[in-house]
Scaffold this motif. Sequence first.
Motif, PDB file in Angstrom:
ATOM      1  N   TYR A 223       0.839  -1.209   0.000  1.00  0.00           N
ATOM      2  CA  TYR A 223       0.000   0.000   0.000  1.00  0.00           C
ATOM      3  C   TYR A 223       0.875   1.261   0.000  1.00  0.00           C
ATOM      4  O   TYR A 223       0.587   2.229  -0.703  1.00  0.00           O
ATOM      5  N   HIS A 224       1.948   1.229   0.801  1.00  0.00           N
ATOM      6  CA  HIS A 224       2.807   2.421   0.877  1.00  0.00           C
ATOM      7  C   HIS A 224       3.498   2.671  -0.458  1.00  0.00           C
ATOM      8  O   HIS A 224       3.693   3.807  -0.868  1.00  0.00           O
ATOM      9  N   GLN A 225       3.873   1.563  -1.114  1.00  0.00           N
ATOM     10  CA  GLN A 225       4.511   1.700  -2.428  1.00  0.00           C
ATOM     11  C   GLN A 225       3.524   2.288  -3.440  1.00  0.00           C
ATOM     12  O   GLN A 225       3.856   3.210  -4.188  1.00  0.00           O
ATOM     13  N   TRP A 226       2.279   1.789  -3.425  1.00  0.00           N
ATOM     14  CA  TRP A 226       1.268   2.318  -4.366  1.00  0.00           C
ATOM     15  C   TRP A 226       1.027   3.802  -4.098  1.00  0.00           C
ATOM     16  O   TRP A 226       0.803   4.577  -5.019  1.00  0.00           O
ATOM     17  N   GLN A 227       1.046   4.178  -2.838  1.00  0.00           N
ATOM     18  CA  GLN A 227       0.813   5.588  -2.493  1.00  0.00           C
ATOM     19  C   GLN A 227       1.869   6.482  -3.155  1.00  0.00           C
ATOM     20  O   GLN A 227       1.556   7.480  -3.811  1.00  0.00           O
ATOM     21  N   ILE A 228       3.144   6.119  -3.009  1.00  0.00           N
ATOM     22  CA  ILE A 228       4.229   6.930  -3.578  1.00  0.00           C
ATOM     23  C   ILE A 228       4.152   6.937  -5.109  1.00  0.00           C
ATOM     24  O   ILE A 228       4.344   7.965  -5.758  1.00  0.00           O
TER      25      ILE A 228
ATOM     26  N   CYS B 151       3.743  14.395 -11.695  1.00  0.00           N
ATOM     27  CA  CYS B 151       4.337  14.663 -13.018  1.00  0.00           C
ATOM     28  C   CYS B 151       3.357  15.373 -13.948  1.00  0.00           C
ATOM     29  O   CYS B 151       3.737  15.839 -15.005  1.00  0.00           O
ATOM     30  N   ARG B 152       2.084  15.499 -13.530  1.00  0.00           N
ATOM     31  CA  ARG B 152       1.122  16.276 -14.312  1.00  0.00           C
ATOM     32  C   ARG B 152       1.145  17.756 -13.965  1.00  0.00           C
ATOM     33  O   ARG B 152       0.476  18.553 -14.605  1.00  0.00           O
ATOM     34  N   GLN B 153       1.879  18.121 -12.927  1.00  0.00           N
ATOM     35  CA  GLN B 153       1.946  19.537 -12.548  1.00  0.00           C
ATOM     36  C   GLN B 153       3.004  20.244 -13.402  1.00  0.00           C
ATOM     37  O   GLN B 153       4.057  19.656 -13.693  1.00  0.00           O
ATOM     38  N   ALA B 154       2.693  21.496 -13.717  1.00  0.00           N
ATOM     39  CA  ALA B 154       3.520  22.222 -14.693  1.00  0.00           C
ATOM     40  C   ALA B 154       4.981  22.372 -14.267  1.00  0.00           C
ATOM     41  O   ALA B 154       5.877  22.290 -15.098  1.00  0.00           O
ATOM     42  N   ASN B 155       5.230  22.563 -12.985  1.00  0.00           N
ATOM     43  CA  ASN B 155       6.607  22.865 -12.569  1.00  0.00           C
ATOM     44  C   ASN B 155       7.408  21.627 -12.166  1.00  0.00           C
ATOM     45  O   ASN B 155       8.471  21.731 -11.573  1.00  0.00           O
ATOM     46  N   SER B 156       6.893  20.440 -12.502  1.00  0.00           N
ATOM     47  CA  SER B 156       7.599  19.233 -12.028  1.00  0.00           C
ATOM     48  C   SER B 156       8.783  18.876 -12.941  1.00  0.00           C
ATOM     49  O   SER B 156       8.802  19.222 -14.117  1.00  0.00           O
ATOM     50  N   ARG B 157       9.760  18.184 -12.352  1.00  0.00           N
ATOM     51  CA  ARG B 157      10.890  17.648 -13.128  1.00  0.00           C
ATOM     52  C   ARG B 157      10.798  16.133 -13.095  1.00  0.00           C
ATOM     53  O   ARG B 157       9.986  15.595 -12.322  1.00  0.00           O
ATOM     54  N   PRO B 158      11.604  15.428 -13.870  1.00  0.00           N
ATOM     55  CA  PRO B 158      11.486  13.956 -13.861  1.00  0.00           C
ATOM     56  C   PRO B 158      11.644  13.398 -12.442  1.00  0.00           C
ATOM     57  O   PRO B 158      12.551  13.801 -11.713  1.00  0.00           O
ATOM     58  N   ILE B 159      10.728  12.500 -12.073  1.00  0.00           N
ATOM     59  CA  ILE B 159      10.764  11.945 -10.711  1.00  0.00           C
ATOM     60  C   ILE B 159      11.491  10.608 -10.771  1.00  0.00           C
ATOM     61  O   ILE B 159      11.074   9.712 -11.503  1.00  0.00           O
ATOM     62  N   ILE B 160      12.544  10.500 -10.001  1.00  0.00           N
ATOM     63  CA  ILE B 160      13.338   9.281 -10.117  1.00  0.00           C
ATOM     64  C   ILE B 160      13.140   8.318  -8.955  1.00  0.00           C
ATOM     65  O   ILE B 160      13.500   7.154  -9.043  1.00  0.00           O
ATOM     66  N   SER B 161      12.606   8.809  -7.866  1.00  0.00           N
ATOM     67  CA  SER B 161      12.508   7.896  -6.726  1.00  0.00           C
ATOM     68  C   SER B 161      11.533   8.422  -5.689  1.00  0.00           C
ATOM     69  O   SER B 161      11.213   9.607  -5.657  1.00  0.00           O
TER      70      SER B 161
ATOM     71  N   GLU C 220       5.778   1.116 -15.512  1.00  0.00           N
ATOM     72  CA  GLU C 220       5.048  -0.132 -15.273  1.00  0.00           C
ATOM     73  C   GLU C 220       4.508  -0.197 -13.843  1.00  0.00           C
ATOM     74  O   GLU C 220       3.350  -0.538 -13.601  1.00  0.00           O
ATOM     75  N   LYS C 221       5.373   0.177 -12.902  1.00  0.00           N
ATOM     76  CA  LYS C 221       4.962   0.144 -11.490  1.00  0.00           C
ATOM     77  C   LYS C 221       3.859   1.174 -11.229  1.00  0.00           C
ATOM     78  O   LYS C 221       2.934   0.917 -10.468  1.00  0.00           O
ATOM     79  N   VAL C 222       3.984   2.344 -11.862  1.00  0.00           N
ATOM     80  CA  VAL C 222       2.965   3.382 -11.666  1.00  0.00           C
ATOM     81  C   VAL C 222       1.615   2.890 -12.181  1.00  0.00           C
ATOM     82  O   VAL C 222       0.585   3.011 -11.502  1.00  0.00           O
TER      83      VAL C 222
END
Length: 403
Positions: A244-249, A257-267, A338-340
């Motif tokens: 559950y915690h993994q799905w949350q993150i 990543c849908r927000q305009a000011n975001s950068r690539p999320i790596i972790s 895939e995980k997302v």
Amino acid sequence: MELSIKVKLSTKSKEYNIPEYSLTGDLLSFLTCNLQYRYQNKGFLPPSRPLQLWFGEFVHGVMEEAYTVWTLKKTQFPWDWLKDIRPIEEKIDQRMQARGLYPPNPKYFTPYNCVGESDEDPSKRIISTRIENSINLWGKHLFPLMDSAEVLIKGLRKMPLKDVINRRSDFYCVNGVIDVISSLKINSSISKDNLIVDYLKEENFYKKNHINSEKEYEIIIDYKGMKRPQYDSNHLEHRSTWNYHQWQILTYSWLRCRQANSRPIISGIIFYLNELLPSNEDLLVIKRDVESNKTDVEISKEDRELIEDWDGTEKNFPELSDSFKLDRSIRIIEINDEKVKKALREFDNVVNDIEKSTLNEGIGTSIKNSWKADGDNRTCDACDFKNFCNKYRNEHSQFFTVP
Ligand code: SF4
């Protein structure tokens, strides 16, 4: 001659509500126990002993305030509890009390003195030692990497109830608050000698994610006021707190990543803050996890012996190493498409289950038959509704039968 004119008056269209689900307040809460969620969230019954709720809010408030103080004053670590940390605790506690949120057990949890204690020499509670460890062990590595705190994220998804005709809406809204967004440039000076960056390197993280050392990336961070959940390598696909915690993150990363000011999320990183100072009850569960090999963290021979030899009493509480506490308190979560996708599918299924239960109740099925009672032992023991929960009553019939 009479002239009649027909005027067609438009009618107000039916109100269209899109159900809104919070990732923690609804989806994770429903997964903890469907019936408890129904009573607490949909029945608007606040828990009478909201320890988790209070502790969670308190920790988040103190860590956010500590970060603000650090950005203004750049106070060197380690921070002194009485001088640097206690004023922050008091401020957050007052803010929470103004909203009606009082510490559940003042003897152990309020940052204020109990009657009879002097202002000059306040005694430190377990909560304060946990906060002190969180700031001095993790804050000093985390604050320099931090970009923003308490970031609200929201997004729309298709309502998964395809086979139900009377569904409430074609979409649902999912929301959450990211505790911390960190920005990271691998070659920057703040990445050097940083324990969090070292943990990421240990996971062989940069190689796996094909990271360009010149680009800037984001890390999503969440604090949890609990022990590290059990990890069962034989049942990784099962529904469990670990997953559950993994799905949350992963869902946070999809929304972010849908927000305009975001950068690539790596972790993603979760800090399980109780691991920095486990309670006796926490350590009993950790001992069980270690002895049954249901943990993903490697443990030194010395720490294993200390845990295995411990008799479970507060008197003989073992002195475990700092590396044991640090290793267990940080969890790195890999983020990839895939995980997302999998996490989003899982949460769609949870929304499907909540909507089905809501619709069932709406057509007259009783609450207990619409919502499944499925809490685990620890959740049930702390549940306010156990006295009229059939599952709990059946499992503890000896307490409910009149001799
Ligand atoms: S007692 Fe347990 S099963 Fe029953 S409502 Fe509470 S958490 Fe759920």
